[in-house]
Each structure stands twice: as structure tokens, then as C-alpha cells.
Enzyme design. Structure first.
Site, PDB file in Angstrom:
ATOM      1  N   TYR A  62       1.138  -1.362  -0.391  1.00  0.00           N
ATOM      2  CA  TYR A  62      -0.587  -0.007  -0.471  1.00  0.00           C
ATOM      3  C   TYR A  62       0.596   1.530  -0.050  1.00  0.00           C
ATOM      4  CZ  TYR A  62      -3.895  -3.283   1.721  1.00  0.00           C
ATOM      5  OH  TYR A  62      -4.800  -3.751   1.466  1.00  0.00           O
ATOM      6  N   HIS A 133      -1.016 -12.223   1.027  1.00  0.00           N
ATOM      7  CA  HIS A 133      -2.264 -11.596   0.045  1.00  0.00           C
ATOM      8  C   HIS A 133      -3.024 -11.999  -1.075  1.00  0.00           C
ATOM      9  CE1 HIS A 133      -2.689  -6.221  -0.479  1.00  0.00           C
ATOM     10  NE2 HIS A 133      -3.547  -7.293  -0.257  1.00  0.00           N
ATOM     11  N   SER A 212     -13.000  -3.647   2.027  1.00  0.00           N
ATOM     12  CA  SER A 212     -14.286  -2.675   1.012  1.00  0.00           C
ATOM     13  C   SER A 212     -15.383  -3.629   1.886  1.00  0.00           C
ATOM     14  CB  SER A 212     -13.537  -3.034  -0.481  1.00  0.00           C
ATOM     15  OG  SER A 212     -12.539  -2.808  -0.476  1.00  0.00           O
ATOM     16  N   PRO A 213     -15.695  -3.472   2.594  1.00  0.00           N
ATOM     17  CA  PRO A 213     -17.572  -3.817   2.922  1.00  0.00           C
ATOM     18  C   PRO A 213     -17.899  -1.980   3.423  1.00  0.00           C
ATOM     19  CG  PRO A 213     -16.009  -2.596   5.311  1.00  0.00           C
ATOM     20  CD  PRO A 213     -14.803  -2.749   4.265  1.00  0.00           C
ATOM     21  N   ARG A 216     -16.019   0.363  -1.072  1.00  0.00           N
ATOM     22  CA  ARG A 216     -15.058   1.054  -1.330  1.00  0.00           C
ATOM     23  C   ARG A 216     -15.252   2.743  -1.917  1.00  0.00           C
ATOM     24  NH1 ARG A 216     -10.133  -1.059  -3.620  1.00  0.00           N
ATOM     25  NH2 ARG A 216     -10.340  -3.864  -3.979  1.00  0.00           N
ATOM     26  N   GLY A 217     -16.530   3.080  -0.521  1.00  0.00           N
ATOM     27  CA  GLY A 217     -17.076   4.302  -0.641  1.00  0.00           C
ATOM     28  C   GLY A 217     -18.556   4.453  -1.630  1.00  0.00           C
TER      29      GLY A 217
HETATM   30  N1  LIG Z   1      -6.368  -7.559   1.240  1.00  0.00           N
HETATM   31  C1  LIG Z   1      -6.826  -6.966   0.285  1.00  0.00           C
HETATM   32  O1  LIG Z   1      -7.095  -7.867  -1.023  1.00  0.00           O
HETATM   33  C2  LIG Z   1      -7.735  -5.770  -0.221  1.00  0.00           C
HETATM   34  C3  LIG Z   1      -8.373  -4.517  -0.783  1.00  0.00           C
HETATM   35  C4  LIG Z   1      -8.332  -3.926  -0.329  1.00  0.00           C
HETATM   36  C5  LIG Z   1      -8.890  -3.345   0.904  1.00  0.00           C
HETATM   37  N2  LIG Z   1      -7.530  -4.207   2.011  1.00  0.00           N
HETATM   38  C6  LIG Z   1      -8.426  -3.225   3.040  1.00  0.00           C
HETATM   39  O2  LIG Z   1      -9.425  -2.918   3.348  1.00  0.00           O
HETATM   40  C7  LIG Z   1      -9.542  -1.953   4.061  1.00  0.00           C
HETATM   41  C8  LIG Z   1     -11.005  -1.281   3.811  1.00  0.00           C
HETATM   42  O3  LIG Z   1     -11.382  -1.176   2.236  1.00  0.00           O
HETATM   43  P1  LIG Z   1     -11.266   0.000   1.233  1.00  0.00           P
HETATM   44  O4  LIG Z   1     -10.337   0.887   1.791  1.00  0.00           O
HETATM   45  O5  LIG Z   1     -10.869  -0.731   0.092  1.00  0.00           O
HETATM   46  O6  LIG Z   1     -13.090   0.376   0.889  1.00  0.00           O
HETATM   47  P2  LIG Z   1     -14.065   0.285   1.842  1.00  0.00           P
HETATM   48  O7  LIG Z   1     -13.653   0.215   3.021  1.00  0.00           O
HETATM   49  O8  LIG Z   1     -15.188  -0.119   1.814  1.00  0.00           O
HETATM   50  O9  LIG Z   1     -14.625   2.402   1.802  1.00  0.00           O
HETATM   51  C9  LIG Z   1     -13.529   3.189   1.843  1.00  0.00           C
HETATM   52  C10 LIG Z   1     -14.064   4.625   1.572  1.00  0.00           C
HETATM   53  O10 LIG Z   1     -14.677   5.131   1.897  1.00  0.00           O
HETATM   54  C11 LIG Z   1     -15.163   6.008   2.442  1.00  0.00           C
HETATM   55  N3  LIG Z   1     -15.746   6.182   3.777  1.00  0.00           N
HETATM   56  C12 LIG Z   1     -15.615   5.355   4.685  1.00  0.00           C
HETATM   57  N4  LIG Z   1     -16.590   5.330   5.498  1.00  0.00           N
HETATM   58  C13 LIG Z   1     -17.447   6.890   4.998  1.00  0.00           C
HETATM   59  C14 LIG Z   1     -18.346   6.732   5.393  1.00  0.00           C
HETATM   60  N5  LIG Z   1     -18.459   7.168   6.757  1.00  0.00           N
HETATM   61  N6  LIG Z   1     -19.278   7.608   4.900  1.00  0.00           N
HETATM   62  C15 LIG Z   1     -18.772   8.481   3.638  1.00  0.00           C
HETATM   63  N7  LIG Z   1     -17.861   7.627   2.673  1.00  0.00           N
HETATM   64  C16 LIG Z   1     -16.622   6.862   3.497  1.00  0.00           C
HETATM   65  C17 LIG Z   1     -13.319   6.545   2.627  1.00  0.00           C
HETATM   66  O11 LIG Z   1     -13.142   7.674   1.818  1.00  0.00           O
HETATM   67  P3  LIG Z   1     -12.489   8.630   3.631  1.00  0.00           P
HETATM   68  O12 LIG Z   1     -11.137   7.723   3.775  1.00  0.00           O
HETATM   69  O13 LIG Z   1     -12.504  10.061   2.688  1.00  0.00           O
HETATM   70  O14 LIG Z   1     -13.786   8.623   4.492  1.00  0.00           O
HETATM   71  C18 LIG Z   1     -12.945   5.380   1.559  1.00  0.00           C
HETATM   72  O15 LIG Z   1     -13.154   6.344  -0.207  1.00  0.00           O
HETATM   73  C19 LIG Z   1      -8.420  -1.024   3.190  1.00  0.00           C
HETATM   74  O16 LIG Z   1      -8.009  -0.094   3.935  1.00  0.00           O
HETATM   75  C20 LIG Z   1      -7.086  -1.663   3.336  1.00  0.00           C
HETATM   76  O17 LIG Z   1      -6.619  -2.009   5.137  1.00  0.00           O
HETATM   77  C21 LIG Z   1      -7.992  -5.223   1.590  1.00  0.00           C
END
Ligand SMILES: NC(=O)c1ccc[n+]([C@@H]2O[C@H](COP(=O)([O-])OP(=O)(O)OC[C@H]3O[C@@H](n4cnc5c(N)ncnc54)[C@H](OP(=O)(O)O)[C@@H]3O)[C@@H](O)[C@H]2O)c1
Length: 341
Positions: A62, A133, A212-213, A216-217
Site C-alpha cells: 500500500y 495477500h 472494502s465493506p 470502496r465508498g
Molecule cells: N486484501 C485485499 O486485497 C484488500 C483490498 C482492498 C482493501 N483492503 C483493506 O481493506 C480496507 C478497507 O477497504 P477499502 O478502504 O478498500 O474500502 P471501504 O472501506 O469499503 O471504503 C473506503 C472508502 O469509503 C470512504 N468512507 C469510509 N467511511 C465512510 C463514511 N462513513 N461515509 C462516506 N464515505 C466513507 C473512504 O473515504 P475517506 O478515507 O476519505 O473517509 C474511502 O474512500 C483497506 O483500507 C485495506 O486495509 C484489502
């Protein structure tokens, strides 16, 4: 908005660490979703801990350069080493000419080098949870998990995890060394893991860590069309479901999420998180989603979702959404568990 005083705990795997029922994804602080206000992101890490969130997720890949996110969270990790559980990952390496082009390495030599680099960047002696990963099918899984098990024996890693594996792969790996958690995409929009790895994890006593619950936003309504609204280098521009005609069609699917949120005085983000959290009860396993945010107000909002319990009618209204989503979750699904099932 629903608020929270303190957050519940659960265990990852039968002998894994105890963590808060929701973690914090740190990826966006360094990569993928547009520019970051670093001070606010650091304050978000601290606020999360004040709220009772003890589980922090990063990976060596990352960042715009290798290890950037591990380095970013290192001061926080150092300041709170005994209060938190840190998870990081190996396997993906980036192409210096294309920030979203990845290669996969699962061979034991690579794993032995990767763990040293992560330990050094995080400034710690032991990684609490170390994930593979992505799976490189050219390396026997037993060899890779065997090398990971050696890291546990050497005290460099406490617990093992896998990301984007199939149910069969999880069973094979668990036979080599206990696996505490599988991290895979799981949300109202992404339910392809429910047929394979979720029942296998429930059967083996392995926890599921949905990444990404919030889609991804997208599930929060914070954007509709990635190609029209997001920066040129935003990762979501590469994802078929957030671009072109798919984006508007998929945004229309959010209507039940919005109406449930409105009726409860909650937000769509909270309803989306409550749904995934409640899969713990529905499917009979520990489920610890790791929503990612760089903002204090949002981490408060997301943490408060752990107190929401959806009714059977609400669950039924949300049930059909995933089957109607247009477009895959990645441009290339070959690296996912669904791509191998
Ligand atoms: N194992 C894998 O292959 C893999 C792949 C992807 C992700 N991940 C991990 O999973 C974590 C979470 O997934 P993700 O970040 O991809 O997606 P996510 O949690 O589904 O969504 C994150 C996005 O939503 C926004 N957000 C968060 N809370 C919000 C709210 N209450 N209201 C409006 N927007 C909101 C964030 O923006 P802001 O930051 O601007 O608030 C960001 O753009 C990552 O940080 C990473 O550690 C793992």
C-alpha cells in the site's frame, strides 16, 4: 446518527488474538483513493483507538512506493504497541511504471525477505497477523504456508492469515498451520465468497475479515461515477462496476440501503456495515470488517454501526442487491478467489 460508547470484542480463529468487532483499514491513508490530509489521517488512527478499535490493517504494497503505508502507521503502532493488533500482508509487488499493475510472489525466499522489510518499516519485533495477500498458483500452497509457519516458530509473526483464497485453499493451508483469519471482499455488493470460503471458514473456526465493506465508498453514496467524479489516478476508475453505464445502474440499487438508513436515523454507510457485521450471526463465524477511512467523523460513524441490529425485514430488503450488481469488482478477476472457483 447512531453513536457508540464502546465497541465489542471477538476472537480471530480459535487461538488467534482478541480484537474489536470492527477494525480500521489504513490503505487509503497512503494510496488508491485520492489525496490524503496526513494530519487528519493520523488523528483518525488515534480516534479509532479511543473508540475501542484495536485492529489495524495495512500491507507492504500500500503506497505509491513499497511500504509507504506501513511507514505511515509506524509511529501510531509504536505509541500503542500493547493496545493494538497489527495486520500486514506480503505477496504483491508493484510495477514502477504502472501504480496499479501488480505481480505476485509466494515463494519461501520472497516471504522470508518480505517479513523482514515489514518488521523494519513498522518498527516492531513481531507482526500480530501476517497475511498472504494473493495466491500465486505456481507455488504449492503447502510450501508458502510452510514458510509462513516457520516465521511463527521464529517469533517474527504471531498468527497467520490468507486473503482472496478459495474454500479448498483455506482447508489445505489450515492443514499445514492454523489460520486465524481470511481477508476477502465482502459487502452488500460483493458476495461471491459466500459459496466457498465463508462455509469453509465457519467449519474450521477461522474468522472472516471483510475488506472494502463499504464497496470502496460507493455504498455510502459518496460518489456515483468513478470516471466522472474521481481523480485520474483513483483506483476505483479501474473497476468495471464503478464506471461507464454500470455506475448509474448500480447506484440505483442503493435505494433500500438509503430508505432503511433514513427510517433508523442512521447513514447508508452504517447500514452497509451493520449488514456485513450481522453475517457473523447469519453464517456462524467471527466477522471483523475493516472499513477504511482517513476522517475522524467517519470513523465515529462507522464504529457506531456495530450497535445496529437489522431486522429480518430489513435483511430481506437488502438481500437481492448483490445479484443485480453490474460489472466485476476488479478489471482482472484472475487474482481473486472467485477467479479460481
Ligand atoms: N486484501 C485485499 O486485497 C484488500 C483490498 C482492498 C482493501 N483492503 C483493506 O481493506 C480496507 C478497507 O477497504 P477499502 O478502504 O478498500 O474500502 P471501504 O472501506 O469499503 O471504503 C473506503 C472508502 O469509503 C470512504 N468512507 C469510509 N467511511 C465512510 C463514511 N462513513 N461515509 C462516506 N464515505 C466513507 C473512504 O473515504 P475517506 O478515507 O476519505 O473517509 C474511502 O474512500 C483497506 O483500507 C485495506 O486495509 C484489502
Amino acid at each position: 446518527m447512531t453513536s457508540i460508547d464502546t465497541i465489542d470484542r471477538t476472537r480471530l480463529g480459535t487461538d488467534g488474538p482478541e480484537v474489536s468487532v470492527q477494525g480500521l483499514g489504513c490503505m487509503g491513508m497512503s494510496w488508491a483513493y485520492g489525496p490524503t490530509d496526513s494530519d487528519e489521517a493520523r488523528a483518525t488512527l488515534e480516534r479509532a483507538l479511543e473508540l475501542g478499535i484495536t485492529f489495524y490493517d495495512t500491507a507492504d504494497v500500500y503506497g505509491a512506493s513499497a511500504g509507504e503505508n506501513e511507514q505511515f502507521i509506524a509511529p501510531f503502532v509504536g505509541a500503542h504497541r500493547d493496545e493494538i493488533v497489527v495486520a500486514t500482508k506480503f505477496a504483491l509487488t508493484m510495477d514502477p511504471n504502472d501504480p496499479y499493475k501488480r505481480t505476485i510472489r509466494n515463494d519461501p525466499d520472497y516471504i522470508r525477505g518480505a517479513v523482514e522489510r515489514s518488521l523494519q518499516r513498522l518498527g516492531i519485533d513481531t507482526i500480530d497477523l501476517y497475511y498472504m495477500h494473493r495466491r500465486d498458483v505456481s507455488v504449492p500452497l503447502e510450501e508458502s504456508v510452510g514458510a509462513m509457519a516457520e516465521l511463527v516458530k521464529a517469533g517474527k509473526v504471531r498468527h497467520l492469515g490468507l486473503s482472496e483464497v478459495t474454500g479448498e485453499e483455506l482447508r489445505t493451508a489450515h492443514g499445514v498451520h492454523p489460520i486465524a483469519a481470511v481477508q476477502s471482499e465482502w459487502s452488500l455488493f460483493s458476495r461471491d465468497i459466500e459459496g466457498g470460503v465463508v462455509p469453509a471458514a465457519a467449519d474450521l473456526g477461522v474468522a472472516l475479515v471483510p475488506y472494502s465493506p463499504l464497496g470502496r465508498g460507493f455504498l455510502t453514496g459518496s460518489f456515483v461515477s468513478a470516471d466522472k467524479e474521481l481523480a485520474q489516478d483513483d483506483f476505483r476508475r479501474t473497476q468495471p462496476r464503478f464506471t461507464g453505464d454500470n455506475a448509474a445502474a448500480n447506484a440505483a440499487l442503493l435505494e433500500p440501503v438509503r430508505s432503511i438508513a433514513q427510517a433508523r436515523g442512521a447513514t447508508p454507510a452504517q447500514v452497509a456495515l451493520a449488514w456485513v457485521q450481522q453475517q457473523a450471526e447469519v453464517r456462524g463465524l467471527a466477522v471483523v470488517p475493516i472499513p477504511g477511512t482517513r476522517k475522524r467523523t467517519r470513523v465515529e460513524e462507522n464504529a457506531a454501526a456495530t450497535r445496529i441490529r437489522l431486522t429480518d425485514d430489513e435483511l430481506a430488503a437488502l438481500e437481492p442487491i448483490a445479484s443485480k450488481v453490474a460489472g466485476d469488482r476488479y478489471a482482472d478477476m484472475a487474482f481473486t478467489s472467485a477467479g479460481r472457483e
